[in-house]
Design an enzyme around this catalytic site. Structure first.
Site, PDB file in Angstrom:
ATOM      1  N   SER A   1       0.874  -1.275   0.038  1.00 55.70           N
ATOM      2  CA  SER A   1       0.023   0.087   0.211  1.00 55.70           C
ATOM      3  C   SER A   1       0.881   1.297   0.197  1.00 55.70           C
ATOM      4  O   SER A   1       2.019   1.318   0.432  1.00 55.70           O
ATOM      5  CB  SER A   1      -0.865   0.219   1.317  1.00 55.70           C
ATOM      6  OG  SER A   1      -1.765  -1.173   1.200  1.00 55.70           O
TER       7      SER A   1
HETATM    8  N1  SAH Z   1      -0.492  -5.414   4.070  1.00 52.60           N
HETATM    9  C1  SAH Z   1       0.368  -5.411   2.718  1.00 52.60           C
HETATM   10  C2  SAH Z   1      -0.371  -5.183   1.468  1.00 52.60           C
HETATM   11  C3  SAH Z   1      -1.449  -6.127   1.261  1.00 52.60           C
HETATM   12  S1  SAH Z   1      -2.054  -6.438  -0.411  1.00 52.60           S
HETATM   13  C4  SAH Z   1       1.698  -4.837   3.023  1.00 52.60           C
HETATM   14  O1  SAH Z   1       1.981  -4.116   3.853  1.00 52.60           O
HETATM   15  O2  SAH Z   1       2.521  -5.238   1.997  1.00 52.60           O
HETATM   16  C5  SAH Z   1      -3.302  -7.351   0.032  1.00 52.60           C
HETATM   17  C6  SAH Z   1      -2.752  -8.634   0.519  1.00 52.60           C
HETATM   18  O3  SAH Z   1      -3.890  -9.585   0.731  1.00 52.60           O
HETATM   19  C7  SAH Z   1      -2.438  -9.483  -0.829  1.00 52.60           C
HETATM   20  O4  SAH Z   1      -0.912 -10.034  -0.618  1.00 52.60           O
HETATM   21  C8  SAH Z   1      -3.383 -10.812  -0.851  1.00 52.60           C
HETATM   22  O5  SAH Z   1      -2.654 -11.847  -1.619  1.00 52.60           O
HETATM   23  C9  SAH Z   1      -3.938 -10.909   0.537  1.00 52.60           C
HETATM   24  N2  SAH Z   1      -5.206 -11.521   0.635  1.00 52.60           N
HETATM   25  C10 SAH Z   1      -6.128 -11.619  -0.439  1.00 52.60           C
HETATM   26  N3  SAH Z   1      -7.189 -12.544   0.152  1.00 52.60           N
HETATM   27  C11 SAH Z   1      -6.824 -12.714   1.308  1.00 52.60           C
HETATM   28  C12 SAH Z   1      -7.374 -13.523   2.238  1.00 52.60           C
HETATM   29  N4  SAH Z   1      -8.710 -13.970   2.235  1.00 52.60           N
HETATM   30  N5  SAH Z   1      -6.794 -14.041   3.519  1.00 52.60           N
HETATM   31  C13 SAH Z   1      -5.581 -13.824   3.561  1.00 52.60           C
HETATM   32  N6  SAH Z   1      -4.848 -12.733   2.683  1.00 52.60           N
HETATM   33  C14 SAH Z   1      -5.360 -12.255   1.785  1.00 52.60           C
END
Ligand code: SAH
Length: 236
Positions: free
Chosen positions: A88
């Site tokens: 993000s």
């Molecule tokens: N917080 C992260 C950015 C997140 S991007 C950072 O600091 O880099 C969102 C992430 O959520 C992605 O890596 C994606 O694979 C994950 N995601 C999506 N659906 C999910 C689920 N059901 N459970 C766990 N992770 C999930």
């Protein structure tokens, strides 16, 4: 013969690119960039929580992005981290963490570990962080990086965050960094009385929602800013 020359050349190109970015990285003053990022992108937009600002001035964000994007690690936008996912924008990380009003004593759940950067910020603002990532290679990579950087209070699980982490519930704060169409009921259940949850909700148009659970278990919902997150997958 020709194929092996081609392969050698290719390997060199990839290697040289990596070496170059490492070499270039050695000349970049990341600490200066970090301080600039906090001043120009975060404080200027109204975030004032000292724990959040201190964390973001010290965490080496360049280590959480792909090597090719290292020089852009402190820019004012999200970056790809592979597997179609993103880290993000710094301001959004700061804003969402501030909204949780952490005082250093909390047990926090994060859904969507991604690069692990948000988990590192949480680790400096709360007592214990439990974070779940559904894409296994990202999950393993983040776990390794967080361990290398000594974020010992962060626990990373590979799996689907829709069900939360029932063995560790309740959580004083929950942060979701991928957008589901609706708030997953398991996460509401796992929020402690007096706890706060921040979550982007929606399919095409998304808003951050702040849910607060009072001491009697009543939940209040507040709609905050419009955002754009990758969709939350899983949930089957
Ligand atoms: N917080 C992260 C950015 C997140 S991007 C950072 O600091 O880099 C969102 C992430 O959520 C992605 O890596 C994606 O694979 C994950 N995601 C999506 N659906 C999910 C689920 N059901 N459970 C766990 N992770 C999930």
């Amino acid at each position: 013969m020709r194929i092996s020359v081609l392969l050698l050349t290719l390997a060199c190109i990839i290697n040289c690119k990596e070496n170059m970015s490492k070499k270039q990285a050695a000349h970049i003053d990341f600490e200066h960039k970090r301080h600039n990022m906090v001043a120009k992108q975060i404080i200027s937009r109204g975030v004032s929580d000292n724990r959040v600002l201190k964390a973001m001035r010290s965490i080496p964000r360049e280590k959480f992005v792909l090597p090719a994007y290292m020089d852009q690690a402190y820019e004012d936008y999200p970056l790809p981290i592979g597997y179609g996912q993103t880290i993000s924008q710094p301001y959004i990380v700061a804003y969402m963490t501030e909204v949780l009003q952490l005082d250093g004593t909390e047990k926090v759940l994060e859904i969507g570990t991604g690069s692990g950067y948000q988990a590192a910020v949480l680790s400096e603002c709360a007592a214990q962080v439990f974070t779940i990532e559904i894409v296994e290679p990202l999950c393993n990579q983040a776990r390794e990086l967080l361990a290398d950087l000594n974020y010992d209070n962060v626990h990373v699980r590979c799996g689907d965050g829709f069900q939360g982490w029932p063995e560790e519930a309740p959580f004083d704060a929950i942060i979701v960094t991928a957008a589901p169409p609706d708030i997953p009921p398991a996460l509401m259940e796992q929020l402690a009385h007096g706890g706060r949850m921040i979550i982007p909700v929606g399919k095409y148009i998304q808003h951050l929602k702040l849910l607060t659970k009072d001491m009697t278990g009543m939940i209040a919902e507040e709609k905050l800013i419009a955002v754009r997150f990758v969709p939350m997958t899983g949930g089957k």
